[in-house]
Enzyme design. Structure first.
Site, PDB file in Angstrom:
ATOM      1  CB  SER A   1     -35.569  40.788  27.085  1.00 54.93           C
ATOM      2  OG  SER A   1     -36.871  40.277  27.115  1.00 54.93           O
ATOM      3  CE  LYS A   2     -40.514  37.876  23.701  1.00 52.65           C
ATOM      4  NZ  LYS A   2     -41.894  37.455  23.521  1.00 52.65           N
ATOM      5  CG  ASN A   3     -32.053  43.513  20.946  1.00 51.79           C
ATOM      6  OD1 ASN A   3     -31.037  42.863  20.787  1.00 51.79           O
ATOM      7  ND2 ASN A   3     -32.020  44.811  21.057  1.00 51.79           N
TER       8      ASN A   3
END
Lengths: 437, 332
Positions: B111-113
């Site tokens: 989810s780090k995008n």
């Protein structure tokens, strides 16, 4: 410095994670402390050959795991090329020529650079590509940038709020402002239209803590703080920031582990050696603005609203005496300014963290012990290291005293221009090229 | 490893899919001697070759949508693919609730995008207030796994400002801070809520109760920088009030007299004095009790002594405290 973890009742996730990192870091420092002298100096050595081998290998071939960075290939170029340049080294002519050719394939026919050939132009990859070409240097690299079209691209990304969009209908944040303004400034194509209202946007991102968030309302963060501060200097509006609150936030980002964290109560990470350390490098040349805010009677320098209103007419106190000065000159004038301030962070401690905790002896640098090396961290740990080494220097070009360099003097890296994060000598060459063409 | 083998077995090359027989794939123009070349897996190469073909032809069709799904699963960081996907969704008038489910699948992987969150914001903007509760739930779920997730917090703030849903937000901050009082992201969210929630009336209306809350948090954990910064932030618009509010000086005094974890208390006291605060003898005594200053500093003003103590007890910031000391005569 204290080397033992605190003894306390560990309750929360933040405390537990912090203690785990501290224990790993202090284990390394304690082990180092117990070593005989000669073994110590060996451990403090920057493993130049191994770093070069790691960087060269990556430039030549990357494994399938890098599919996740397939839209970041100019970044991979920049992280590697800049690291190599910091080490005072270079790839051979053929490889450099291949790099120019490849980056040209990432250049969009309508301007800007994408994450790979045929990809949509993007501000971050444009920044990475331009900084790569500046780092490569020479007529062929520098003339490969289509500046007219890049200017048009930057213009298209400009938002009514003053900020920039990362790509066509992309996200708007402080990163976009920095990459757009940095690229425009180094290519000598920055003008009033591009700079208009950028300052208002950046100011709206300075948080109650003192650092900058990516967007108004978000949390103060090291990466955005560097971007915000550097942008304000490049557009000559840095006096509009609350610099005393910024400094107060920045100094507390360095912790017992000796490295920097990115946010309050977060874990240390080697990459903030540059994002936070670089902000300190910028502050050294801002002492007149800082002093001005400190002595403001009645406000004591901490009242931001009044000052922001009163200094909307920027220029008269700017880095350049004339308010109508060419916007493109502020990056150059800045580096020519005499740094009047001593570094406000602990340069030796940070170098210790980078060399002992972030450096992998086999080559490459990392976030923290227990993490794997990568090109991003290699680039920003080394960028942080050079900032430390020159943090006491009066002249950016002259070699620092041995006392400023932690470990053997052979650890000394090339100095950078901290606003753009390219090697200074390469910056001068590009400046010469783009102002005369 | 087993699952990726499985995927490979299930994956049918585009060349063998009859519905793609009319498309001529376009290879990546990497040139003869590319730098940073990636050893792509075969399915990655083929998927992207077909993607390039449809992207260049600007084919906004259901099969193009399916292709972007495959491409995004292979590399969620490819913003060009996401961008094209939005054009297709628009053209097809696709069901955006299903699109929310798709982004959730991607978020479950990593989810780090930036792209994922930008896409999510785009969808939520189109769905309007229909998306409010779903977006608040979604971010809550991500934050339950990583309470300091930067993108999730930014998205949540955007949802609140653009779509609303402020009703329980202060309570949510309470909850998170109860779990982890050191969670600075939760403090930041609290600041966001008290300054921007249309229900609460803004900073001035909230100040008194927030100061009470924060003072308690400071007394419980005086080493917690988050709460000290929050306290200072509560007076961001009014330095005069900050200097003169007895609750601020008294929490400093309280922490100082406990002689433990007092760096932020000293630092706050220093700032207060720089802004005109007149310390009582009680403060002088409390600071003196923290350690004997060097003989040449005996009898110097309190601000100087505070800097000296900080230099000693907070050695990582020794340069900063020295600098502050050198600037005292200008500020006081």
């Amino acid at each position: 410095m204290e080397m033992e973890p605190r003894e306390s009742q560990v309750a929360t996730v933040s405390q537990r994670e912090q203690l785990m990192v501290e224990s790993k870091v202090f284990q390394i420092y304690n082990m180092f402390g117990d070593l005989p002298r000669n073994a110590q100096s060996l451990m403090l050595e920057l493993q130049r050959d191994n770093h070069m081998e790691y960087l060269t290998g990556g430039f030549r071939q990357l494994g399938p795991a890098f599919c996740s960075l397939d839209a970041n290939r100019p970044w991979l170029c920049y992280w590697i090329l800049h690291s190599v340049a910091l080490l005072g080294d270079a790839f051979d002519d053929e490889v450099e020529s291949n790099a120019i050719d490849f980056l040209n394939r990432c250049q969009d026919p309508n301007g800007g650079y994408g994450g790979g050939p045929g990809q949509l132009p993007h501000l971050a990859t444009a920044y990475a590509a331009v900084n790569s070409l500046v780092t490569l240097g020479g007529q062929k690299a520098l003339s490969s940038v289509n500046r007219d079209k890049l200017y048009r691209f930057l213009h298209q990304m400009k938002q009514p709020s003053g900020g920039f969009s990362m790509h066509d209908a992309g996200e708007v944040d402080v990163r976009a402002c920095y990459t757009a303004i940095s690229v425009a400034s180094i290519l000598n194509i920055l003008d009033e239209e591009l700079a208009q209202n950028v300052g208002n946007y950046i100011i709206s991102c300075q948080t109650y803590e003192g650092g900058f968030a990516g967007e108004p309302g978000s949390e103060a963060h090291g990466g955005y703080t560097f971007c915000g501060l550097a942008t304000m200097i490049l557009i000559n509006e840095v006096n509009r920031l609350d610099l005393t609150r910024l400094i107060d936030w920045l100094v507390f980002r360095q912790g017992r582990e000796c490295g920097f964290q990115g946010r309050t109560n977060k874990l240390v990470d080697g990459c903030y050696s540059f994002w936070q350390g670089g902000a300190f490098a910028l502050l050294r040349r801002l002492s007149s603005f800082v002093d001005e805010q400190l002595v403001k009677p009645g406000t004591g320098g901490h009242c931001s609203t009044d000052r922001q209103l009163s200094s909307l007419s920027v220029g008269e106190e700017g880095l350049n005496a004339s308010s109508s000065g060419n916007l493109n000159d502020f990056g150059y004038n800045f580096i020519k300014r005499h740094p009047e301030m001593e570094p406000l962070f602990h340069s030796m401690a940070l170098q210790q963290y980078i060399l002992l905790c972030a450096q992998e002896q086999e080559g490459g640098l990392r976030d923290k012990p227990g993490k794997r090396r990568d090109f991003y961290h290699t680039c920003y740990c080394l960028s942080g290291l050079t900032v430390c080494q020159y943090s006491w220097s009066e002249e950016e070009e002259s070699p620092p005293p041995a006392s400023a360099v932690f470990g053997p003097y052979s650890n000394l890296l090339e100095p950078i221009h901290p606003l753009y994060n390219v090697v200074l000598e390469k910056y001068y060459e590009a400046r010469e090229f783009f102002t005369s063409s | 490893m087993a699952s990726s083998d499985e995927e490979n077995r299930q994956w049918i090359p585009f060349q063998q899919r009859p519905e793609w027989s009319d498309v001529t794939p376009i290879a990546q123009d990497d040139g003869p001697n590319p730098v940073v070349p990636i050893a792509y897996k075969d399915n990655f190469v083929e998927t992207m070759d077909y993607f390039r073909a449809l992207y260049q032809a600007d084919e906004r069709s259901p099969r193009a949508l399916g292709l972007t799904t495959e491409a995004i699963l292979l590399n969620p960081g490819n913003y060009t693919v996401w961008h094209f996907r939005r054009l297709i969704l628009d053209a097809l008038g696709a069901d955006l609730h299903r699109e929310l489910d798709f982004t959730e699948t991607i978020a479950n992987g990593n989810s780090k995008n930036y792209q994922l969150w930008h896409h999510r914001r785009w969808i939520a903007e189109k769905l309007g207030t229909n998306a409010t509760s779903k977006e608040l739930e979604f971010t809550k779920k991500i934050l339950s796994l990583d309470a300091k997730h930067y993108h999730a917090w930014s998205h949540r703030q955007w949802v609140l400002e653009a779509l609303g849903g402020w009703e329980n937000e202060l309570y949510y901050c309470d909850e998170l801070l109860e779990e982890d009082i050191f969670n600075n992201s939760a403090w930041n969210q609290r600041y966001f809520v008290i300054t921007r929630s249309p229900i609460l009336g803004g900073l001035k209306a909230m100040r008194a109760s927030e100061v009470n809350y924060t003072v308690k948090a400071i007394v419980a954990y005086p080493e917690n920088e988050s709460s000290w910064r929050y306290l200072r932030g509560l007076y961001k618009d009014d330095d005069h009030m900050w200097v003169n509010d007895p609750q601020v000086s008294s929490v400093c005094s309280k922490v100082l007299s406990a002689k433990h974890n007092f760096v932020f208390a000293l630092s706050t006291l220093l700032d207060l004095m720089c802004h005109g605060f007149q310390p009582s003898q009680e403060f002088r005594d409390a600071v003196d009790a923290l350690g004997t200053p060097d003989s040449d500093e005996r009898g110097s003003d309190l601000a100087t002594t505070v800097c000296s103590v900080l230099e000693r007890v907070d050695p990582i910031r020794v340069n900063y405290w020295r600098w502050r000391k050198s600037k005292l005569f200008q500020a006081v």
